[in-house]
Write a protein that holds these residues in place. Structure first.
Motif, PDB file in Angstrom:
ATOM      1  N   LEU A  36       0.826  -1.268  -0.049  1.00  0.00           N
ATOM      2  CA  LEU A  36      -0.129  -0.131  -0.055  1.00  0.00           C
ATOM      3  C   LEU A  36       0.800   1.365   0.011  1.00  0.00           C
ATOM      4  CD1 LEU A  36      -2.719  -1.247   2.614  1.00  0.00           C
ATOM      5  CD2 LEU A  36      -3.054  -1.071   0.132  1.00  0.00           C
ATOM      6  N   ARG A  37       1.857   1.314   0.644  1.00  0.00           N
ATOM      7  CA  ARG A  37       2.749   2.446   0.718  1.00  0.00           C
ATOM      8  C   ARG A  37       3.530   2.767  -0.472  1.00  0.00           C
ATOM      9  NH1 ARG A  37       7.898   2.114   4.188  1.00  0.00           N
ATOM     10  NH2 ARG A  37       8.045   4.265   3.021  1.00  0.00           N
ATOM     11  N   SER A  38       3.303   1.502  -1.515  1.00  0.00           N
ATOM     12  CA  SER A  38       4.022   1.822  -2.774  1.00  0.00           C
ATOM     13  C   SER A  38       3.046   2.713  -3.570  1.00  0.00           C
ATOM     14  CB  SER A  38       4.484   0.788  -3.522  1.00  0.00           C
ATOM     15  OG  SER A  38       3.429  -0.197  -3.725  1.00  0.00           O
ATOM     16  N   GLY A  39       1.888   2.603  -3.383  1.00  0.00           N
ATOM     17  CA  GLY A  39       0.721   3.469  -4.082  1.00  0.00           C
ATOM     18  C   GLY A  39       0.482   4.993  -3.789  1.00  0.00           C
ATOM     19  N   LEU A  40       1.238   5.253  -2.657  1.00  0.00           N
ATOM     20  CA  LEU A  40       1.316   6.554  -2.353  1.00  0.00           C
ATOM     21  C   LEU A  40       1.992   7.542  -3.215  1.00  0.00           C
ATOM     22  CD1 LEU A  40       1.814   6.286   1.842  1.00  0.00           C
ATOM     23  CD2 LEU A  40      -0.369   6.715   0.498  1.00  0.00           C
ATOM     24  N   LEU A  62      -6.860   4.547  -2.294  1.00  0.00           N
ATOM     25  CA  LEU A  62      -5.670   3.959  -2.397  1.00  0.00           C
ATOM     26  C   LEU A  62      -5.707   2.416  -2.945  1.00  0.00           C
ATOM     27  CD1 LEU A  62      -2.430   3.897  -1.644  1.00  0.00           C
ATOM     28  CD2 LEU A  62      -3.279   3.347   0.779  1.00  0.00           C
ATOM     29  N   LEU A  63      -6.564   1.748  -2.637  1.00  0.00           N
ATOM     30  CA  LEU A  63      -6.879   0.510  -2.988  1.00  0.00           C
ATOM     31  C   LEU A  63      -6.688   0.379  -4.724  1.00  0.00           C
ATOM     32  CD1 LEU A  63      -9.158  -0.932  -0.367  1.00  0.00           C
ATOM     33  CD2 LEU A  63      -6.709  -1.715  -0.848  1.00  0.00           C
ATOM     34  N   GLY A  64      -7.641   1.521  -5.083  1.00  0.00           N
ATOM     35  CA  GLY A  64      -7.895   1.469  -6.500  1.00  0.00           C
ATOM     36  C   GLY A  64      -6.452   1.636  -7.327  1.00  0.00           C
TER      37      GLY A  64
END
Length: 269
Positions: free
Chosen positions: A98-102, A221-223
């Motif tokens: 999830l952090r990589s999607g920030l 974020l999930l998207g």
């Protein structure tokens, strides 16, 4: 003093303000109305002031608050035992996904991102300012092998940290309390009790709005990482209903949140 004068004074005394229940009730009603109007005014003032104050506070302050609280919580929970290596590895993996999607801007707010799994049977997870996230093993037991549920909860908690909800709440509560104290001054016990109760309800309402904002961030974020928010919706539906009205709950109704998440999924927003 003549008998007529004494009778006149006695009549005035018996019908004066100090002995008139109707006048007392009216006076109390006006006082309570003034308090309610003051509280709503202070609430609006606190919200606007908190937004401006937090915008001027650097994210490093969030990290300092989170680090101090995080170390205390790790020490406290460490007394109850340790999670398994498999549990820690699972949560670490999902957290890093999830952090990589920030975005770069969001990463700059999470000055000290860290996830900690603690052994506790409660079904819970929470985020501290700066990016400290705690996951209790009771939540992992509830989710079983459904990574989508864990991923959804972590995305939600990261949302709390990115949106700086912890610091916003601290500042808003402080401004609210100071505004009430400054305007009202010394209060008798009855008035203080009324204001204390109203202040608590105000805090709960703000907490509900932050939960909804974190849900929206989690879905987004999930998207970005091509994961479905359905796991977060399923987790919310698995929670037992709280035995109090939604108005007095620090969280919105879980079923209503799950419905809102699915509607957001369908609308693509």
């Amino acid at each position: 003093m003549s008998g007529a004068e004494a009778g006149s004074k006695q009549s005035a005394s018996s019908t004066g303000f100090g002995h008139s229940p109707r006048r007392l009730a009216a006076e109390l009603g006006l006082l309570l109305l003034a308090i309610v109007l003051l509280i709503f005014g202070a609430r609006s003032c606190a919200g606007c002031a908190a937004t401006a104050i937090v915008a001027a506070i650097p994210p490093d302050a969030d990290a300092a608050i989170g680090k101090s609280a995080g170390e205390a919580m790790r020490a406290q929970h460490g007394l109850s035992g340790a999670p398994t290596e498999e549990q820690k590895a699972r949560v670490d993996r999902i957290f890093e996904e999830l952090r990589s999607g920030l975005t770069d801007e969001e990463k700059a707010i999470l000055v000290a991102p860290r996830v900690t799994v603690v052994k506790d049977d409660q079904v819970n997870a929470f985020a501290l300012p700066g990016g400290e996230v705690f996951v209790l093993t009771g939540l992992l037991d509830r989710a079983k092998d459904d990574d989508d549920q864990v991923r959804g909860v972590l995305a939600h908690e990261i949302g709390h940290a990115v949106k700086r909800h912890g610091v916003r709440s601290l500042v808003r509560n402080a401004v609210f309390g100071l505004t009430i104290a400054f305007v009202v001054g010394d209060l008798n016990d009855v008035t203080a009790t009324v204001i204390a109760g109203a202040s608590q309800l105000d805090t709960l309402s703000y907490s509900r709005s932050m939960e909804e904002e974190a849900d929206a961030f989690g879905v987004d974020l999930l998207g970005r990482r091509k994961y479905s928010p359905e796991g977060l919706a399923r987790f919310l539906e698995s929670l037992e209903s709280a035995p109090v009205p939604e108005l007095l709950s620090t969280h919105p109704d879980s079923d209503a949140r799950a419905k809102a998440i699915r509607e957001r999924m369908q609308s693509g927003k």
